[in-house]
Each structure stands twice: as structure tokens, then as C-alpha cells.
Design a protein around this motif. Structure first.
Motif, mmCIF file in Angstrom:
data_model
loop_
_atom_site.group_PDB
_atom_site.id
_atom_site.type_symbol
_atom_site.label_atom_id
_atom_site.label_comp_id
_atom_site.label_asym_id
_atom_site.label_seq_id
_atom_site.Cartn_x
_atom_site.Cartn_y
_atom_site.Cartn_z
ATOM 1 N N ALA A 35 12.880 -41.004 7.745
ATOM 2 C CA ALA A 35 13.236 -40.517 6.410
ATOM 3 C C ALA A 35 12.137 -40.707 5.370
ATOM 4 C CB ALA A 35 14.538 -41.126 5.909
ATOM 5 N N GLU A 36 10.963 -41.093 5.804
ATOM 6 C CA GLU A 36 9.848 -41.189 4.873
ATOM 7 C C GLU A 36 9.393 -39.786 4.456
ATOM 8 O OE1 GLU A 36 8.134 -43.611 3.356
ATOM 9 O OE2 GLU A 36 9.453 -45.154 4.148
ATOM 10 N N ARG A 37 8.951 -39.681 3.218
ATOM 11 C CA ARG A 37 8.405 -38.405 2.752
ATOM 12 C C ARG A 37 6.939 -38.319 3.159
ATOM 13 N NH1 ARG A 37 9.919 -35.342 -2.659
ATOM 14 N NH2 ARG A 37 11.775 -35.304 -1.405
ATOM 15 N N ILE A 38 6.600 -37.261 3.862
ATOM 16 C CA ILE A 38 5.211 -37.092 4.280
ATOM 17 C C ILE A 38 4.746 -35.684 3.938
ATOM 18 C CG2 ILE A 38 5.289 -38.811 6.130
ATOM 19 C CD1 ILE A 38 5.671 -36.575 8.128
ATOM 20 N N ASP A 39 3.453 -35.541 3.809
ATOM 21 C CA ASP A 39 2.843 -34.240 3.539
ATOM 22 C C ASP A 39 2.413 -33.603 4.852
ATOM 23 O OD1 ASP A 39 3.083 -34.635 0.825
ATOM 24 O OD2 ASP A 39 1.041 -35.382 0.584
ATOM 25 N N VAL A 40 2.728 -32.325 5.006
ATOM 26 C CA VAL A 40 2.242 -31.597 6.175
ATOM 27 C C VAL A 40 1.458 -30.378 5.697
ATOM 28 C CG1 VAL A 40 4.061 -32.373 7.723
ATOM 29 C CG2 VAL A 40 4.410 -30.295 6.400
ATOM 30 N N LEU A 41 0.481 -30.036 6.472
ATOM 31 C CA LEU A 41 -0.369 -28.902 6.147
ATOM 32 C C LEU A 41 0.132 -27.695 6.935
ATOM 33 C CD1 LEU A 41 -2.883 -28.684 4.346
ATOM 34 C CD2 LEU A 41 -4.264 -29.002 6.402
ATOM 35 N N VAL A 42 0.492 -26.627 6.236
ATOM 36 C CA VAL A 42 1.019 -25.432 6.886
ATOM 37 C C VAL A 42 -0.037 -24.331 6.836
ATOM 38 C CG1 VAL A 42 2.820 -23.666 6.802
ATOM 39 C CG2 VAL A 42 3.366 -26.034 6.240
ATOM 40 N N ASP A 43 -0.237 -23.699 7.982
ATOM 41 C CA ASP A 43 -1.137 -22.554 8.059
ATOM 42 C C ASP A 43 -0.386 -21.326 7.550
ATOM 43 O OD1 ASP A 43 -2.706 -20.413 8.739
ATOM 44 O OD2 ASP A 43 -2.908 -20.952 10.847
ATOM 45 N N THR A 44 -0.710 -20.890 6.347
ATOM 46 C CA THR A 44 0.051 -19.800 5.723
ATOM 47 C C THR A 44 -0.427 -18.420 6.175
ATOM 48 O OG1 THR A 44 -1.394 -19.955 3.786
ATOM 49 C CG2 THR A 44 0.711 -21.122 3.687
ATOM 50 N N SER A 45 -1.355 -18.371 7.102
ATOM 51 C CA SER A 45 -1.748 -17.070 7.652
ATOM 52 C C SER A 45 -0.791 -16.626 8.753
ATOM 53 C CB SER A 45 -3.179 -17.124 8.190
ATOM 54 O OG SER A 45 -3.266 -17.993 9.299
ATOM 55 N N VAL A 46 0.123 -17.519 9.150
ATOM 56 C CA VAL A 46 1.112 -17.206 10.173
ATOM 57 C C VAL A 46 2.489 -17.212 9.515
ATOM 58 C CG1 VAL A 46 2.038 -17.844 12.431
ATOM 59 C CG2 VAL A 46 -0.338 -18.361 11.880
ATOM 60 N N GLU A 47 3.256 -16.120 9.694
ATOM 61 C CA GLU A 47 4.506 -15.981 8.955
ATOM 62 C C GLU A 47 5.581 -16.954 9.433
ATOM 63 O OE1 GLU A 47 7.438 -12.315 7.633
ATOM 64 O OE2 GLU A 47 5.511 -11.884 8.574
ATOM 65 N N ILE A 48 5.756 -17.053 10.735
ATOM 66 C CA ILE A 48 6.759 -17.962 11.294
ATOM 67 C C ILE A 48 6.114 -18.727 12.435
ATOM 68 C CG2 ILE A 48 8.959 -18.119 12.540
ATOM 69 C CD1 ILE A 48 9.845 -15.600 11.055
ATOM 70 N N GLN A 49 6.279 -20.019 12.419
ATOM 71 C CA GLN A 49 5.667 -20.812 13.478
ATOM 72 C C GLN A 49 6.502 -22.063 13.715
ATOM 73 O OE1 GLN A 49 1.806 -22.338 11.969
ATOM 74 N NE2 GLN A 49 2.538 -21.557 10.011
ATOM 75 N N GLU A 50 6.414 -22.546 14.925
ATOM 76 C CA GLU A 50 7.091 -23.794 15.275
ATOM 77 C C GLU A 50 6.101 -24.646 16.040
ATOM 78 O OE1 GLU A 50 11.122 -23.588 16.772
ATOM 79 O OE2 GLU A 50 10.721 -25.222 18.147
ATOM 80 N N TYR A 51 6.017 -25.904 15.648
ATOM 81 C CA TYR A 51 5.071 -26.783 16.305
ATOM 82 C C TYR A 51 5.564 -28.211 16.156
ATOM 83 C CZ TYR A 51 3.421 -27.085 11.483
ATOM 84 O OH TYR A 51 3.350 -27.254 10.121
ATOM 85 N N VAL A 52 4.968 -29.081 16.937
ATOM 86 C CA VAL A 52 5.346 -30.496 16.918
ATOM 87 C C VAL A 52 4.194 -31.292 16.332
ATOM 88 C CG1 VAL A 52 5.993 -32.486 18.311
ATOM 89 C CG2 VAL A 52 6.861 -30.228 18.902
#
Ligand SMILES: [Zn+2]
Length: 63
Positions: free
Chosen positions: A16-33
Motif C-alpha cells: 500500500a505504499e505510494r510509488i511512482d511508475v514511469l509509463v511509456d505513453t507511446s503505447v495506448e494499452i499495455q500490461e507489464y509487471v
């Protein structure tokens, strides 16, 4: 927006910690671990990118 990445804040589904993630916005929908930077458990990230910005939904890997 000129940048191809966006920082989104999420809450880890394990610790439940708040963390920052970097999203590649050149891809419309993506799923990753990505491992949580706090508890190191694998978070499944479902990122969707629209004109308003990136939205990230998170869940535990085994859900
Ligand atoms: Zn965590």
C-alpha cells in the motif's frame, strides 16, 4: 505533450505504499509487471493512455 513517458503515482497492492511508475505513453494499452520499489513484490500494471494522460491500474500477480 512532447515527452513519451509520464510519471504516474500508484499504490502498491501488497504494501500500500505510494510509488511512482514511469509509463511509456507511446503505447495506448499495455500490461507489464514491475517489482515494487518498497516491498519488491511483482505488481501487474495495466496502463492505458488517452489524450488526458496515462491511467494505471494495479493488481497482485496471482489475482
Ligand atoms: Zn509494495
Amino acid at each position: 505533450m512532447d515527452y513519451l513517458t509520464e510519471i504516474v503515482q500508484i499504490n502498491c497492492p501488497y504494501c500500500a505504499e505510494r510509488i511512482d511508475v514511469l509509463v511509456d505513453t507511446s503505447v495506448e494499452i499495455q500490461e507489464y509487471v514491475e517489482d515494487c520499489s518498497v516491498c519488491c513484490q511483482p505488481i501487474v500494471m495495466e496502463a492505458s493512455v488517452s489524450a488526458l494522460g496515462a491511467i494505471v491500474q494495479v493488481r497482485q500477480e496471482n489475482d
